[in-house]
Write an enzyme that holds these catalytic residues in place. Structure first.
Site, PDB file in Angstrom:
ATOM      1  N   THR A  42    -111.832 112.659 -42.490  1.00  0.00           N
ATOM      2  CA  THR A  42    -112.952 113.379 -41.899  1.00  0.00           C
ATOM      3  C   THR A  42    -113.087 113.082 -40.409  1.00  0.00           C
ATOM      4  O   THR A  42    -112.790 111.973 -39.948  1.00  0.00           O
ATOM      5  CB  THR A  42    -114.271 113.010 -42.596  1.00  0.00           C
ATOM      6  OG1 THR A  42    -115.376 113.617 -41.907  1.00  0.00           O
ATOM      7  CG2 THR A  42    -114.498 111.500 -42.595  1.00  0.00           C
TER       8      THR A  42
ATOM      9  N   GLU B 105    -115.789 112.620 -39.065  1.00  0.00           N
ATOM     10  CA  GLU B 105    -116.880 111.654 -38.940  1.00  0.00           C
ATOM     11  C   GLU B 105    -116.359 110.267 -38.568  1.00  0.00           C
ATOM     12  O   GLU B 105    -117.101 109.452 -38.018  1.00  0.00           O
ATOM     13  CB  GLU B 105    -117.651 111.559 -40.259  1.00  0.00           C
ATOM     14  CG  GLU B 105    -118.425 112.808 -40.634  1.00  0.00           C
ATOM     15  CD  GLU B 105    -119.699 112.983 -39.815  1.00  0.00           C
ATOM     16  OE1 GLU B 105    -120.300 111.973 -39.421  1.00  0.00           O
ATOM     17  OE2 GLU B 105    -120.095 114.152 -39.589  1.00  0.00           O
TER      18      GLU B 105
ATOM     19  N   LYS C 129    -114.530 106.283 -45.253  1.00  0.00           N
ATOM     20  CA  LYS C 129    -113.378 107.127 -44.944  1.00  0.00           C
ATOM     21  C   LYS C 129    -112.398 106.426 -43.998  1.00  0.00           C
ATOM     22  O   LYS C 129    -111.181 106.613 -44.106  1.00  0.00           O
ATOM     23  CB  LYS C 129    -113.847 108.444 -44.322  1.00  0.00           C
ATOM     24  CG  LYS C 129    -114.447 109.430 -45.303  1.00  0.00           C
ATOM     25  CD  LYS C 129    -113.403 109.997 -46.254  1.00  0.00           C
ATOM     26  CE  LYS C 129    -113.946 111.129 -47.096  1.00  0.00           C
ATOM     27  NZ  LYS C 129    -112.933 111.700 -48.026  1.00  0.00           N
TER      28      LYS C 129
ATOM     29  N   TYR D   5    -120.680 106.801 -45.136  1.00  0.00           N
ATOM     30  CA  TYR D   5    -119.620 107.742 -45.527  1.00  0.00           C
ATOM     31  C   TYR D   5    -118.412 107.604 -44.612  1.00  0.00           C
ATOM     32  O   TYR D   5    -117.265 107.494 -45.075  1.00  0.00           O
ATOM     33  CB  TYR D   5    -120.176 109.169 -45.463  1.00  0.00           C
ATOM     34  CG  TYR D   5    -119.150 110.273 -45.561  1.00  0.00           C
ATOM     35  CD1 TYR D   5    -118.621 110.644 -46.788  1.00  0.00           C
ATOM     36  CD2 TYR D   5    -118.737 110.962 -44.421  1.00  0.00           C
ATOM     37  CE1 TYR D   5    -117.690 111.673 -46.886  1.00  0.00           C
ATOM     38  CE2 TYR D   5    -117.808 111.986 -44.509  1.00  0.00           C
ATOM     39  CZ  TYR D   5    -117.290 112.347 -45.738  1.00  0.00           C
ATOM     40  OH  TYR D   5    -116.366 113.361 -45.822  1.00  0.00           O
TER      41      TYR D   5
END
Length: 323
Positions: free
Chosen positions: A129, A131, A157, A153
């Protein structure tokens, strides 16, 4: 001698990406098996919407349970595994950080260990991701940009990303991570802000007096098409050697741009219908997310055809058709 069909295992087939990937692989004559934590209790609306629910085999599997993962992989012996499972919400990860780390990081570890244990050539795709990069400001992130995660999150990841890199180097497993920026579609679940915006715009245009409540609309993201992005996932596993790739459009817009475009598409002025709600603000937020898709174009021959405004048009049309 007739060559047997290639086999693909899609972990998390019930999600947006899983459904579109299953459709793509079926079109390429793959035999497709999908997994869900509860195969009997899940709805699989995406597969139903695409009309392919009867063309895939679905089994229950807990991504963070080594025994469960090993059993499914050994029984199916896929040529390719796409790990799209685990918690997928940044907002939810602030409320359930343990679940984020367990399902994402431990899930990745279970998958890699199972592949290492089984004597069968398997190519593995892991869902990364944007992010992970955190704030990018005016400089688009590349595959060598340092990570600076801003949510549980994203932290999970990042852990998953380095596990893939480690197993690729240490055990010579064909494993890669697709670092995908935001990607949307008409089968995006309602809990995601983009689908929330599209539904509200269509509902208000049809006569509803409801207001749309949003958090920070000054954030900027790169929004693309989920249906296009799954093709990039597949292309990553067709290369001679495994590598990580950023997948994005290269165009960044603010959430206000997204809202304005969506409401304009249904002939409304967003200012009259949108309310900022402080309760929807996250503890930490990435203000600007930018990516550079140059490597994907050079190595995979892939580039995004749909930009934010194209994606909004597709989502609006799909939403209006179900009224």
């Amino acid at each position: 001698m007739i060559k047997s069909r290639r086999r693909a295992l899609i972990c998390g087939i019930g999600g947006q990406d899983g459904a579109y990937l299953a459709k793509l692989l079926l079109e390429k004559n793959y035999e497709v098996m999908g997994t869900s934590r509860d195969a009997e209790g899940s709805s699989f609306n995406g597969l139903i919407h695409l009309g392919i629910q009867n063309q895939v085999q679905i089994v229950s599997m807990s991504i963070d349970d080594m025994g469960s993962v090993l059993s499914v992989i050994k029984s199916f012996l896929p040529d390719e595994i796409y790990n799209l499972a685990a918690q997928s919400s940044v907002s939810l990860s602030f409320d359930k950080p343990f679940e984020a780390m367990q399902s994402i990081a431990m899930g990745t570890l279970c998958m890699l260990e199972a592949i290492r244990f089984i004597d069968h050539p398997i190519r593995y795709y892991s869902a990364g991701t944007s992010e992970c990069f955190g704030e990018t400001d005016s400089i688009p992130a590349t595959e060598i940009t340092s990570f600076n995660p801003k949510s549980p999150y994203a932290v999970a990841k990042v852990t998953s990303h380095y596990l893939v890199a480690n197993y690729r180097e240490a055990y010579k497993i064909y494993a890669c991570t697709g670092i995908l920026f935001n990607h949307e579609s008409s089968i995006r679940p309602d809990r995601y802000v983009t689908k929330k915006i599209i539904k509200a715009a269509c509902k208000i245009s049809a006569g509803s007096k409801d207001k749309l409540y949003l958090g920070n609309i000054d954030i900027a993201r790169d929004w693309g098409s989920a249906e296009e992005y799954v093709e990039a996932m597949w292309l990553m596993l067709q290369q001679p050697f495994p590598e990580d790739f950023i997948i994005c459009t290269g165009e960044t817009n603010t959430l206000q741009d997204f809202v304005s475009t969506a409401f304009k598409a249904v002939n409304l002025n967003w200012v009259e219908h949108v309310v900022t709600d402080p309760a929807l603000l996250r503890p930490t937020e990435i203000m600007v997310s930018r990516g550079d898709p140059a490597k994907a174009l050079e190595r995979l021959g892939w580039h995004a055809k749909c930009k934010m405004r194209d994606v909004i048009d597709l989502m609006i049309k799909a939403q209006q058709s179900v009224r």
